[in-house]
Design a protein around this motif. Structure first.
Motif, PDB file in Angstrom:
ATOM      1  N   UNK A  40       5.956  20.599  23.526  1.00 38.56           N
ATOM      2  CA  UNK A  40       4.428  20.010  22.807  1.00 38.56           C
ATOM      3  C   UNK A  40       3.895  20.556  23.679  1.00 38.56           C
ATOM      4  N   UNK A  41       2.410  20.934  22.712  1.00 43.04           N
ATOM      5  CA  UNK A  41       0.573  21.649  23.615  1.00 43.04           C
ATOM      6  C   UNK A  41      -0.164  20.919  22.493  1.00 43.04           C
ATOM      7  N   UNK A  42      -1.069  20.320  23.325  1.00 43.14           N
ATOM      8  CA  UNK A  42      -2.745  20.111  23.004  1.00 43.14           C
ATOM      9  C   UNK A  42      -3.696  21.104  23.553  1.00 43.14           C
ATOM     10  N   UNK A  43      -4.217  21.877  22.915  1.00 47.14           N
ATOM     11  CA  UNK A  43      -5.749  22.144  22.840  1.00 47.14           C
ATOM     12  C   UNK A  43      -6.537  21.679  23.260  1.00 47.14           C
ATOM     13  N   UNK A  44      -7.183  21.497  24.074  1.00 41.88           N
ATOM     14  CA  UNK A  44      -8.605  20.862  24.195  1.00 41.88           C
ATOM     15  C   UNK A  44      -9.979  21.543  24.344  1.00 41.88           C
ATOM     16  N   UNK A  45     -10.926  21.878  24.522  1.00 46.01           N
ATOM     17  CA  UNK A  45     -11.623  22.928  24.472  1.00 46.01           C
ATOM     18  C   UNK A  45     -11.709  23.492  25.112  1.00 46.01           C
ATOM     19  N   UNK A  46     -11.655  23.503  26.844  1.00 44.34           N
ATOM     20  CA  UNK A  46     -11.689  24.219  27.631  1.00 44.34           C
ATOM     21  C   UNK A  46     -10.082  24.187  28.041  1.00 44.34           C
ATOM     22  N   UNK A  47      -9.476  22.606  28.639  1.00 42.18           N
ATOM     23  CA  UNK A  47      -8.549  22.688  28.823  1.00 42.18           C
ATOM     24  C   UNK A  47      -7.097  22.155  28.261  1.00 42.18           C
ATOM     25  N   UNK A  48      -5.669  22.143  28.202  1.00 43.95           N
ATOM     26  CA  UNK A  48      -5.358  22.808  27.440  1.00 43.95           C
ATOM     27  C   UNK A  48      -3.591  21.462  28.256  1.00 43.95           C
ATOM     28  N   UNK A  49      -2.969  20.437  27.627  1.00 40.98           N
ATOM     29  CA  UNK A  49      -1.966  19.867  27.842  1.00 40.98           C
ATOM     30  C   UNK A  49      -0.561  20.162  27.162  1.00 40.98           C
ATOM     31  N   UNK A  50       0.801  20.393  28.292  1.00 40.39           N
ATOM     32  CA  UNK A  50       1.877  20.062  27.474  1.00 40.39           C
ATOM     33  C   UNK A  50       2.872  18.914  27.798  1.00 40.39           C
ATOM     34  N   UNK A  51       3.671  19.388  27.174  1.00 40.62           N
ATOM     35  CA  UNK A  51       4.054  17.685  27.054  1.00 40.62           C
ATOM     36  C   UNK A  51       5.628  18.591  26.974  1.00 40.62           C
ATOM     37  N   UNK A  52       6.772  17.318  27.085  1.00 39.46           N
ATOM     38  CA  UNK A  52       8.029  18.225  26.985  1.00 39.46           C
ATOM     39  C   UNK A  52       8.505  16.713  26.706  1.00 39.46           C
ATOM     40  N   UNK A  53      10.385  17.121  26.128  1.00 36.73           N
ATOM     41  CA  UNK A  53      11.561  15.795  25.819  1.00 36.73           C
ATOM     42  C   UNK A  53      12.551  16.602  26.246  1.00 36.73           C
ATOM     43  N   UNK A  54      13.554  16.052  27.243  1.00 38.05           N
ATOM     44  CA  UNK A  54      14.445  16.949  28.013  1.00 38.05           C
ATOM     45  C   UNK A  54      15.124  15.532  26.910  1.00 38.05           C
TER      46      UNK A  54
END
Length: 129
Positions: A21-35
């Motif tokens: 998964x990916x979440x874009x924030x204005x300057x930063x970003x977050x990644x998620x993963x489900x294994x």
């Protein structure tokens, strides 16, 4: 020989797969993963949930406009590994995840409007300048 079982409901067969998964924030970003491993039903549920989240929240950064489509394509390719699994040997239990509606039938599909509207805006702006 031991068959791989689902990490959620413990049914077999299951495929070893990870969804991102990916979440874009204005300057930063977050990644998620489900294994995984996931059975067919739990794998489809995991794919749909994390991809729906990415559809809604993945576009909101400069690099995210490039990363989000890649994450969605990667998840779709990996989804095929669980979608092609035969149905589980044991009946579903209360831990089995419900896949719910298909991804494009969810309200999260409106997240696809973000890049479409951006492309229309850029095309319109360049044609009138």
């Amino acid at each position: 020989m031991s068959e791989t079982s689902c990490r959620v409901c413990h049914r077999a067969p299951a495929a070893k797969v990870s969804f991102h998964g990916h979440e874009g924030l204005l300057v930063l970003m977050r990644f998620r993963r489900i294994d995984g491993p996931f059975c067919k039903q739990c794998g489809l549920a995991a794919y749909r949930d994390i991809s729906a989240h990415t559809l809604l929240r993945g576009w909101w950064g400069m690099l995210s406009m490039i990363i989000t489509p890649g994450v969605l394509v990667l998840n779709t390719v990996r989804r095929a590994r669980v979608a092609l699994l035969p149905d589980s040997e044991r009946p579903a239990n209360d831990r089995t995840l419900d896949p719910g509606k298909p991804l494009l039938d969810r309200s999260a599909a409106y997240g696809l409007l973000v890049p479409a509207l951006l492309i229309i805006y850029i095309a319109f702006s360049s044609a009138h300048s």
